[in-house]
Design an enzyme around this catalytic site. Structure first.
Site, PDB file in Angstrom:
ATOM      1  N   HIS A 303      -1.472  -0.221   6.220  1.00  0.00           N
ATOM      2  CA  HIS A 303      -0.781   0.583   7.216  1.00  0.00           C
ATOM      3  C   HIS A 303      -1.702   0.785   8.406  1.00  0.00           C
ATOM      4  O   HIS A 303      -2.914   0.932   8.225  1.00  0.00           O
ATOM      5  CB  HIS A 303      -0.387   1.948   6.621  1.00  0.00           C
ATOM      6  CG  HIS A 303       0.636   2.656   7.425  1.00  0.00           C
ATOM      7  ND1 HIS A 303       0.317   3.442   8.497  1.00  0.00           N
ATOM      8  CD2 HIS A 303       1.990   2.663   7.331  1.00  0.00           C
ATOM      9  CE1 HIS A 303       1.425   3.917   9.029  1.00  0.00           C
ATOM     10  NE2 HIS A 303       2.452   3.457   8.346  1.00  0.00           N
ATOM     11  N   ASP A 360       7.032   1.271   1.779  1.00  0.00           N
ATOM     12  CA  ASP A 360       7.964   0.197   1.428  1.00  0.00           C
ATOM     13  C   ASP A 360       7.678  -0.433   0.066  1.00  0.00           C
ATOM     14  O   ASP A 360       8.492  -1.205  -0.435  1.00  0.00           O
ATOM     15  CB  ASP A 360       7.911  -0.906   2.494  1.00  0.00           C
ATOM     16  CG  ASP A 360       8.462  -0.411   3.814  1.00  0.00           C
ATOM     17  OD1 ASP A 360       9.506   0.241   3.789  1.00  0.00           O
ATOM     18  OD2 ASP A 360       7.825  -0.666   4.859  1.00  0.00           O
TER      19      ASP A 360
HETATM   20  N1  ACO Z   1      -2.348  -8.013   2.699  1.00  0.00           N
HETATM   21  C1  ACO Z   1      -3.556  -8.627   2.880  1.00  0.00           C
HETATM   22  N2  ACO Z   1      -4.389  -8.334   3.912  1.00  0.00           N
HETATM   23  C2  ACO Z   1      -4.001  -7.401   4.780  1.00  0.00           C
HETATM   24  C3  ACO Z   1      -2.771  -6.724   4.654  1.00  0.00           C
HETATM   25  C4  ACO Z   1      -1.935  -7.061   3.560  1.00  0.00           C
HETATM   26  N3  ACO Z   1      -0.751  -6.457   3.374  1.00  0.00           N
HETATM   27  N4  ACO Z   1      -2.634  -5.837   5.665  1.00  0.00           N
HETATM   28  C5  ACO Z   1      -3.738  -5.953   6.419  1.00  0.00           C
HETATM   29  N5  ACO Z   1      -4.568  -6.889   5.893  1.00  0.00           N
HETATM   30  C6  ACO Z   1      -5.903  -7.271   6.374  1.00  0.00           C
HETATM   31  C7  ACO Z   1      -5.781  -8.216   7.564  1.00  0.00           C
HETATM   32  O1  ACO Z   1      -5.750  -9.568   7.138  1.00  0.00           O
HETATM   33  C8  ACO Z   1      -7.052  -7.882   8.321  1.00  0.00           C
HETATM   34  O2  ACO Z   1      -8.114  -8.490   7.660  1.00  0.00           O
HETATM   35  P1  ACO Z   1      -9.466  -8.943   8.471  1.00  0.00           P
HETATM   36  O3  ACO Z   1      -9.940  -7.746   9.213  1.00  0.00           O
HETATM   37  O4  ACO Z   1     -10.385  -9.390   7.373  1.00  0.00           O
HETATM   38  O5  ACO Z   1      -9.037 -10.054   9.384  1.00  0.00           O
HETATM   39  C9  ACO Z   1      -7.172  -6.366   8.135  1.00  0.00           C
HETATM   40  O6  ACO Z   1      -6.520  -6.081   6.886  1.00  0.00           O
HETATM   41  C10 ACO Z   1      -6.533  -5.538   9.218  1.00  0.00           C
HETATM   42  O7  ACO Z   1      -5.210  -6.020   9.413  1.00  0.00           O
HETATM   43  P2  ACO Z   1      -4.401  -5.761  10.738  1.00  0.00           P
HETATM   44  O8  ACO Z   1      -3.172  -6.607  10.717  1.00  0.00           O
HETATM   45  O9  ACO Z   1      -5.293  -5.854  11.928  1.00  0.00           O
HETATM   46  O10 ACO Z   1      -4.053  -4.222  10.554  1.00  0.00           O
HETATM   47  P3  ACO Z   1      -2.877  -3.462  11.236  1.00  0.00           P
HETATM   48  O11 ACO Z   1      -3.240  -2.047  11.240  1.00  0.00           O
HETATM   49  O12 ACO Z   1      -2.524  -4.081  12.532  1.00  0.00           O
HETATM   50  O13 ACO Z   1      -1.684  -3.792  10.211  1.00  0.00           O
HETATM   51  C11 ACO Z   1       0.235  -3.737   8.929  1.00  0.00           C
HETATM   52  C12 ACO Z   1      -0.842  -2.901   9.630  1.00  0.00           C
HETATM   53  C13 ACO Z   1       0.991  -4.576   9.949  1.00  0.00           C
HETATM   54  C14 ACO Z   1       1.218  -2.759   8.281  1.00  0.00           C
HETATM   55  C15 ACO Z   1      -0.420  -4.655   7.860  1.00  0.00           C
HETATM   56  O14 ACO Z   1      -1.135  -3.887   6.929  1.00  0.00           O
HETATM   57  C16 ACO Z   1       0.604  -5.550   7.154  1.00  0.00           C
HETATM   58  O15 ACO Z   1       0.949  -6.603   7.677  1.00  0.00           O
HETATM   59  N6  ACO Z   1       1.118  -5.112   5.969  1.00  0.00           N
HETATM   60  C17 ACO Z   1       2.152  -5.851   5.277  1.00  0.00           C
HETATM   61  C18 ACO Z   1       3.515  -5.547   5.876  1.00  0.00           C
HETATM   62  C19 ACO Z   1       3.986  -4.157   5.549  1.00  0.00           C
HETATM   63  O16 ACO Z   1       3.927  -3.723   4.398  1.00  0.00           O
HETATM   64  N7  ACO Z   1       4.505  -3.470   6.566  1.00  0.00           N
HETATM   65  C20 ACO Z   1       5.059  -2.129   6.411  1.00  0.00           C
HETATM   66  C21 ACO Z   1       4.175  -1.107   7.042  1.00  0.00           C
HETATM   67  S1  ACO Z   1       4.819   0.517   6.778  1.00  0.00           S
HETATM   68  C22 ACO Z   1       6.070   0.624   7.872  1.00  0.00           C
HETATM   69  O17 ACO Z   1       6.094   0.070   8.923  1.00  0.00           O
HETATM   70  C23 ACO Z   1       7.223   1.404   7.464  1.00  0.00           C
END
Ligand code: ACO
Length: 425
Positions: A303, A360
């Site tokens: 998140h 979720d």
């Molecule tokens: N699985 C594996 N790795 C992940 C995940 C995940 N679900 N989420 C983040 N990471 C990793 C990224 O690869 C990145 O790694 P790095 O720094 O080694 O390159 C690091 O964590 C940071 O990721 P970002 O995408 O920069 O973080 P951000 O804060 O932008 O992302 C997000 C948040 C989009 C929710 C992300 O965690 C994700 O894609 N999760 C899966 C989708 C999801 O469940 N979305 C629902 C969110 S809740 C809502 O909106 C109601």
């Protein structure tokens, strides 16, 4: 003079004021930055940017706290209803008995959808995603309910219409997608019971309302009701800042919510869990999620704000257990989800990246148990988020500091160059 931070630039010193929120959060006020220094800020994804002052929802991502108008979400999930929570978010206070009754009457009075809208539904291709249909239909509401000149009256009626009709429209789209007769709202049913009845009642099998299922739906919707400046709420505020009508702003919010990185994650989680069950490849899924070269992510994990367990996921997980127990159901997806969570929470990659289940992760399992089809999951999220979008839009309309949202950019394209005619290229 209040606190400030000092910026040294081009041999000069600039003082940028600090502002403090009611919970001690501090921010640098850069509203005069460009005017005074010629500089702008660059913040992809707005991860460090506060776009407004807001008195609606407080989130502390480090401590896993979520409060609506000061009230912990745990207490609302336990003791409130979605309708009451919607009132709280939009009006800032819990309703009195009299206000609650009046709110219910208004919601009932506005629950029908114009019959002509049915023809729109019938003409969408059968394969259309319900979120695309909902976004289009909410925008279309403006054509059916033209603007009233008195602004206060216009806002009040639009808010009530949206809260009531979006629920009817969502159930209607499901019935039409199945080729079944639409079930109309009933004035004797509560908000959530009415939705379930419109979704599942049929002439051949009358729907029996189960109070535990109604409670579960209330909890689901309360947990989704607002989450401060998330992607879809930011969309509502940005689109609304052009002073567009509320239907259009909410339609933009629905479109943003559809994305799998945001609200669409609840559908994506179930698809991921189903895939793991079929292929029996849990270990491989975890390995792929950790591989930087692979775009695969564990849906329902991580998140932008929470760097600890999402408080909504905790409540949702408990509710899923209670619901399945009550309905005497066992879901193989829950087994996989629990196993996945256990592995991830012990794994260095997820620990170091602060990746925990978000709202979720377990919500889709609750919705499956209630009988909601997978492609309607994000529509349920939209019904839940509606009061939050409305509250945030209203707040922005009343904000004396509010401006048209128009970010700047750091241009990275070519410098000026002459046009070359097609013959000379
Ligand atoms: N699985 C594996 N790795 C992940 C995940 C995940 N679900 N989420 C983040 N990471 C990793 C990224 O690869 C990145 O790694 P790095 O720094 O080694 O390159 C690091 O964590 C940071 O990721 P970002 O995408 O920069 O973080 P951000 O804060 O932008 O992302 C997000 C948040 C989009 C929710 C992300 O965690 C994700 O894609 N999760 C899966 C989708 C999801 O469940 N979305 C629902 C969110 S809740 C809502 O909106 C109601």
């Amino acid at each position: 003079m209040g606190e400030y931070v000092t910026l040294h630039y081009a041999g000069r010193e600039f003082q940028l004021p600090l502002v403090e929120g009611s919970q001690g959060e501090k921010a640098i006020d850069i509203s005069r930055l460009r005017q005074d220094t010629g500089l702008i800020t660059l913040d992809p994804g707005f991860a460090n940017t506060g776009s407004c002052r807001s008195a609606i929802t407080f989130v502390d991502g480090e401590r896993g706290i979520l409060r609506y108008r000061g009230i912990p979400v745990e207490q609302l999930a336990e003791r409130s209803t979605f309708k009451e929570t919607a009132y709280l978010l939009i009006n800032g206070v819990l309703p009195t008995q009299q206000e609650q009754t009046r709110f219910s009457v208004l919601l009932n009075d506005n629950s029908l959808v114009h019959e002509d809208m049915k023809t729109f539904y019938q003409n969408f291709p059968r394969s259309s995603h319900p979120m695309g249909i909902l976004s289009a239909m909410v925008n279309a509401l403006r054509s059916f309910y033209p603007e009233i000149q008195n602004l206060e009256e216009e806002i009040n009626i639009t808010v009530t219409r949206l809260l009531s009709k979006v629920r009817t429209m969502a159930a209607m789209s499901y019935k039409i997608s199945r080729g079944h007769t639409v079930v109309y709202p009933r004035p004797d049913l509560t908000y959530c019971a009415n939705f379930l009845n419109m979704m599942f009642d049929s002439p051949v099998r009358p729907y029996e309302l189960d109070p535990d299922v109604v409670k579960a739906l209330n909890v689901f919707l309360i947990l989704h009701a607002d989450h401060e400046q998330n992607c879809s709420t930011a969309a509502v505020r940005v689109v609304g800042s052009a002073r567009v009508n509320l239907y259009a702003a909410i339609s933009a919010g629905i479109a943003a919510l559809w994305g799998p990185l945001h609200g669409g994650a609840n559908q994506a989680v179930i698809e991921m869990l189903q895939d793991i069950v079929v292929k029996k490849n849990l270990g491989q899924a975890v390995a792929r999620a950790k591989d930087r070269k692979d775009a695969y992510r564990l849906m329902g994990f991580g998140h932008r704000v929470y760097k600890t367990y999402d408080p909504r996921a905790k409540i949702m997980k408990r509710m899923v257990h209670l619901l399945l127990e009550k309905l005497r159901l066992s879901d193989p997806l829950l087994e996989v989800a629990l196993e996945l969570e256990e592995i991830a929470l012990k794994d260095d990659y997820f620990v170091e990246h602060h990746l925990y289940p978000n709202v979720d992760f377990y919500s889709g399992i609750a919705l499956r148990a209630i009988g909601i089809p997978t492609n309607m999951f994000t529509v349920l999220f939209a019904i839940g988020r509606l009061p939050g979008w409305i509250a945030q839009w209203k707040e922005s309309m009343d904000d004396p500091d509010w401006k048209l949202c128009r970010p700047r950019q750091v241009y990275a394209g070519p410098a000026e160059r002459p046009y070359v005619s097609i013959e000379e290229r």
